[in-house]
Design a protein around this motif. Structure first.
Motif, PDB file in Angstrom:
ATOM      1  N   PHE A   1       6.828   6.527  71.059  1.00 48.81           N
ATOM      2  CA  PHE A   1       5.936   5.439  71.425  1.00 48.81           C
ATOM      3  C   PHE A   1       6.812   4.244  71.750  1.00 48.81           C
ATOM      4  CE2 PHE A   1       3.633   1.595  70.106  1.00 48.81           C
ATOM      5  CZ  PHE A   1       2.529   1.685  70.953  1.00 48.81           C
ATOM      6  N   LYS A   2       6.636   3.658  72.926  1.00 47.49           N
ATOM      7  CA  LYS A   2       7.467   2.535  73.370  1.00 47.49           C
ATOM      8  C   LYS A   2       6.605   1.291  73.558  1.00 47.49           C
ATOM      9  CE  LYS A   2      10.516   5.549  76.038  1.00 47.49           C
ATOM     10  NZ  LYS A   2      11.059   5.810  77.387  1.00 47.49           N
ATOM     11  N   LEU A   3       7.086   0.179  73.025  1.00 47.99           N
ATOM     12  CA  LEU A   3       6.461  -1.124  73.217  1.00 47.99           C
ATOM     13  C   LEU A   3       7.401  -1.982  74.050  1.00 47.99           C
ATOM     14  CD1 LEU A   3       5.048  -2.121  69.714  1.00 47.99           C
ATOM     15  CD2 LEU A   3       3.742  -1.957  71.829  1.00 47.99           C
ATOM     16  N   HIS A   4       6.886  -2.615  75.095  1.00 50.48           N
ATOM     17  CA  HIS A   4       7.681  -3.482  75.968  1.00 50.48           C
ATOM     18  C   HIS A   4       7.075  -4.890  75.946  1.00 50.48           C
ATOM     19  CE1 HIS A   4       9.519   0.124  77.703  1.00 50.48           C
ATOM     20  NE2 HIS A   4       8.291   0.611  77.843  1.00 50.48           N
ATOM     21  N   PHE A   5       7.801  -5.853  75.375  1.00 47.57           N
ATOM     22  CA  PHE A   5       7.382  -7.251  75.352  1.00 47.57           C
ATOM     23  C   PHE A   5       8.145  -7.966  76.462  1.00 47.57           C
ATOM     24  CE2 PHE A   5       6.734  -5.660  71.119  1.00 47.57           C
ATOM     25  CZ  PHE A   5       5.579  -6.260  70.680  1.00 47.57           C
ATOM     26  N   VAL A   6       7.478  -8.341  77.524  1.00 47.91           N
ATOM     27  CA  VAL A   6       8.117  -8.987  78.662  1.00 47.91           C
ATOM     28  C   VAL A   6       8.126 -10.490  78.430  1.00 47.91           C
ATOM     29  CG1 VAL A   6       8.034  -9.349  81.156  1.00 47.91           C
ATOM     30  CG2 VAL A   6       7.315  -7.148  80.181  1.00 47.91           C
ATOM     31  N   ASN A   7       9.308 -11.096  78.566  1.00 48.92           N
ATOM     32  CA  ASN A   7       9.412 -12.547  78.415  1.00 48.92           C
ATOM     33  C   ASN A   7       9.229 -13.180  79.795  1.00 48.92           C
ATOM     34  OD1 ASN A   7      10.049 -15.205  77.946  1.00 48.92           O
ATOM     35  ND2 ASN A   7      11.833 -14.773  76.695  1.00 48.92           N
ATOM     36  N   PRO A   8       8.110 -13.848  80.038  1.00 47.22           N
ATOM     37  CA  PRO A   8       7.852 -14.390  81.370  1.00 47.22           C
ATOM     38  C   PRO A   8       8.763 -15.557  81.743  1.00 47.22           C
ATOM     39  CG  PRO A   8       6.142 -15.096  79.853  1.00 47.22           C
ATOM     40  CD  PRO A   8       7.025 -14.142  79.097  1.00 47.22           C
ATOM     41  N   LEU A   9       9.481 -16.131  80.772  1.00 48.33           N
ATOM     42  CA  LEU A   9      10.349 -17.269  81.060  1.00 48.33           C
ATOM     43  C   LEU A   9      11.754 -16.872  81.481  1.00 48.33           C
ATOM     44  CD1 LEU A   9       9.312 -19.514  78.030  1.00 48.33           C
ATOM     45  CD2 LEU A   9       8.415 -19.546  80.370  1.00 48.33           C
ATOM     46  N   ILE A  10      12.126 -15.616  81.248  1.00 50.74           N
ATOM     47  CA  ILE A  10      13.484 -15.175  81.563  1.00 50.74           C
ATOM     48  C   ILE A  10      13.405 -14.054  82.589  1.00 50.74           C
ATOM     49  CG2 ILE A  10      15.613 -14.182  80.644  1.00 50.74           C
ATOM     50  CD1 ILE A  10      14.843 -15.355  77.924  1.00 50.74           C
TER      51      ILE A  10
ATOM     52  N   GLY B   1      16.301 -10.856  81.954  1.00 51.28           N
ATOM     53  CA  GLY B   1      16.215  -9.912  80.842  1.00 51.28           C
ATOM     54  C   GLY B   1      14.808  -9.389  80.656  1.00 51.28           C
ATOM     55  N   PRO B   2      14.667  -8.141  80.209  1.00 48.06           N
ATOM     56  CA  PRO B   2      13.338  -7.590  80.044  1.00 48.06           C
ATOM     57  C   PRO B   2      12.584  -8.131  78.834  1.00 48.06           C
ATOM     58  CG  PRO B   2      14.968  -5.988  79.362  1.00 48.06           C
ATOM     59  CD  PRO B   2      15.712  -7.172  79.918  1.00 48.06           C
ATOM     60  N   GLY B   3      13.265  -8.748  77.876  1.00 43.69           N
ATOM     61  CA  GLY B   3      12.591  -9.253  76.685  1.00 43.69           C
ATOM     62  C   GLY B   3      12.909  -8.395  75.481  1.00 43.69           C
ATOM     63  N   PHE B   4      11.852  -7.961  74.781  1.00 43.29           N
ATOM     64  CA  PHE B   4      12.006  -7.155  73.572  1.00 43.29           C
ATOM     65  C   PHE B   4      11.410  -5.776  73.812  1.00 43.29           C
ATOM     66  CE2 PHE B   4      11.536 -11.568  72.296  1.00 43.29           C
ATOM     67  CZ  PHE B   4      12.575 -11.743  71.393  1.00 43.29           C
ATOM     68  N   GLY B   5      11.983  -4.783  73.170  1.00 47.79           N
ATOM     69  CA  GLY B   5      11.442  -3.437  73.255  1.00 47.79           C
ATOM     70  C   GLY B   5      11.634  -2.701  71.950  1.00 47.79           C
ATOM     71  N   PHE B   6      10.697  -1.820  71.632  1.00 49.17           N
ATOM     72  CA  PHE B   6      10.766  -1.052  70.394  1.00 49.17           C
ATOM     73  C   PHE B   6      10.346   0.378  70.659  1.00 49.17           C
ATOM     74  CE2 PHE B   6      10.202  -5.448  69.295  1.00 49.17           C
ATOM     75  CZ  PHE B   6      11.198  -5.634  68.364  1.00 49.17           C
ATOM     76  N   LEU B   7      11.049   1.305  70.038  1.00 49.38           N
ATOM     77  CA  LEU B   7      10.766   2.726  70.144  1.00 49.38           C
ATOM     78  C   LEU B   7      10.388   3.244  68.761  1.00 49.38           C
ATOM     79  CD1 LEU B   7      13.934   3.767  72.197  1.00 49.38           C
ATOM     80  CD2 LEU B   7      11.737   2.999  73.086  1.00 49.38           C
ATOM     81  N   ILE B   8       9.281   3.968  68.679  1.00 46.91           N
ATOM     82  CA  ILE B   8       8.815   4.522  67.417  1.00 46.91           C
ATOM     83  C   ILE B   8       8.603   6.021  67.614  1.00 46.91           C
ATOM     84  CG2 ILE B   8       7.007   4.501  65.664  1.00 46.91           C
ATOM     85  CD1 ILE B   8       6.361   1.623  66.533  1.00 46.91           C
ATOM     86  N   PRO B   9       9.315   6.859  66.851  1.00 47.50           N
ATOM     87  CA  PRO B   9       9.097   8.306  66.970  1.00 47.50           C
ATOM     88  C   PRO B   9       7.766   8.704  66.334  1.00 47.50           C
ATOM     89  CG  PRO B   9      10.681   7.835  65.241  1.00 47.50           C
ATOM     90  CD  PRO B   9      10.338   6.531  65.870  1.00 47.50           C
ATOM     91  N   ILE B  10       7.036   9.604  67.000  1.00 41.93           N
ATOM     92  CA  ILE B  10       5.795  10.130  66.437  1.00 41.93           C
ATOM     93  C   ILE B  10       5.830  11.646  66.583  1.00 41.93           C
ATOM     94  CG2 ILE B  10       4.424   8.058  66.796  1.00 41.93           C
ATOM     95  CD1 ILE B  10       3.291   9.255  69.312  1.00 41.93           C
ATOM     96  N   SER B  11       5.148  12.339  65.696  1.00 44.47           N
ATOM     97  CA  SER B  11       5.135  13.798  65.755  1.00 44.47           C
ATOM     98  C   SER B  11       4.045  14.264  66.701  1.00 44.47           C
ATOM     99  CB  SER B  11       4.914  14.372  64.356  1.00 44.47           C
ATOM    100  OG  SER B  11       3.672  13.930  63.861  1.00 44.47           O
ATOM    101  N   GLY B  12       4.155  15.503  67.119  1.00 46.02           N
ATOM    102  CA  GLY B  12       3.158  16.079  68.020  1.00 46.02           C
ATOM    103  C   GLY B  12       3.471  15.768  69.460  1.00 46.02           C
ATOM    104  N   THR B  13       2.795  16.460  70.359  1.00 45.21           N
ATOM    105  CA  THR B  13       3.086  16.285  71.776  1.00 45.21           C
ATOM    106  C   THR B  13       1.997  15.542  72.541  1.00 45.21           C
ATOM    107  OG1 THR B  13       2.172  18.463  72.220  1.00 45.21           O
ATOM    108  CG2 THR B  13       4.563  18.325  71.892  1.00 45.21           C
ATOM    109  N   ASN B  14       0.783  15.536  72.041  1.00 44.44           N
ATOM    110  CA  ASN B  14      -0.298  14.867  72.770  1.00 44.44           C
ATOM    111  C   ASN B  14      -1.028  13.866  71.915  1.00 44.44           C
ATOM    112  OD1 ASN B  14       0.035  16.286  75.226  1.00 44.44           O
ATOM    113  ND2 ASN B  14      -0.938  18.072  74.287  1.00 44.44           N
TER     114      ASN B  14
END
Length: 190
Positions: free
Chosen positions: A77-86, A89-102
């Motif tokens: 699971f990926k979260l992308h926080f876009v910083n509109p002032l910069i 750079g893309p801002g902040f991002g976080f990756l969270i592993p989750i089980s299962g495929t769907n």
């Protein structure tokens, strides 16, 4: 006088009980979530860098990607926080592993494994980065903290974040706040 005294003895427990209930109701914490004031696809974060706090608001997206690891399938699971002032750079991002495929991400708290010691050593823990852009390259990676998911549908993921990121040279950023992420549109790449 005896009638008034008997009435007082019968009603004072009721009046005291009512006063106690009203007092408890008055001091009970507000149960509305911090995400209630946000629109879909928005975040409101506070980033504290070197003792200076900045409020950052902007768009936030989520996406899922499949990962093949030693014949086991999992999802990220990926979260992308876009910083509109910069712009750089893309801002902040976080990756969270989750089980299962769907599966969608479950409600709950996801933490950084502070024992991993290395950047991206394994996908068993939350991984985060911050690219502040600007004149000097400043990449930060997750050191500690949590992401709490309070709601999830295919069209929206709600949550709160409290994360510390480190640049490897001792400088840190603490990011706190709330988000209501929307799916990453197919015409945007981050």
């Amino acid at each position: 006088m005896i009638k008034g005294s008997k009435l007082f003895r019968l009603t004072w427990p009721f009046v005291l009980g009512l006063a106690l209930v009203l007092a408890i109701a008055y001091i009970a914490p507000d149960s509305s979530p911090i995400t209630a004031g946000l629109g879909t696809g928005k975040y409101d974060l506070v980033a504290a860098v070197d003792g200076k706090s900045n409020n950052i608001k902007g768009p936030v997206y989520f996406e899922y990607s499949d990962k093949q690891d030693n014949s086991m399938e999992s999802r990220i699971f990926k979260l992308h926080f876009v910083n509109p002032l910069i712009a750089e750079g893309p801002g902040f991002g976080f990756l969270i592993p989750i089980s299962g495929t769907n599966e969608l991400i479950d409600k709950g708290e996801y933490s950084v494994d502070e024992q991993s010691g290395e950047v991206m050593r394994s996908f068993d823990t939350v991984f985060g980065y911050a690219d502040l852009g600007g004149k000097t390259s400043a990449l930060y990676f997750s050191e500690s903290g949590t992401i709490s998911i309070s709601g999830c549908t295919p069209r929206e993921v709600l949550g709160e974040i409290d994360m510390v990121l480190n640049d490897g040279n001792g400088a840190t950023i603490r990011v706190t706040g709330a988000f209501k992420a929307q799916p990453l549109p197919s015409n945007i790449t981050l």
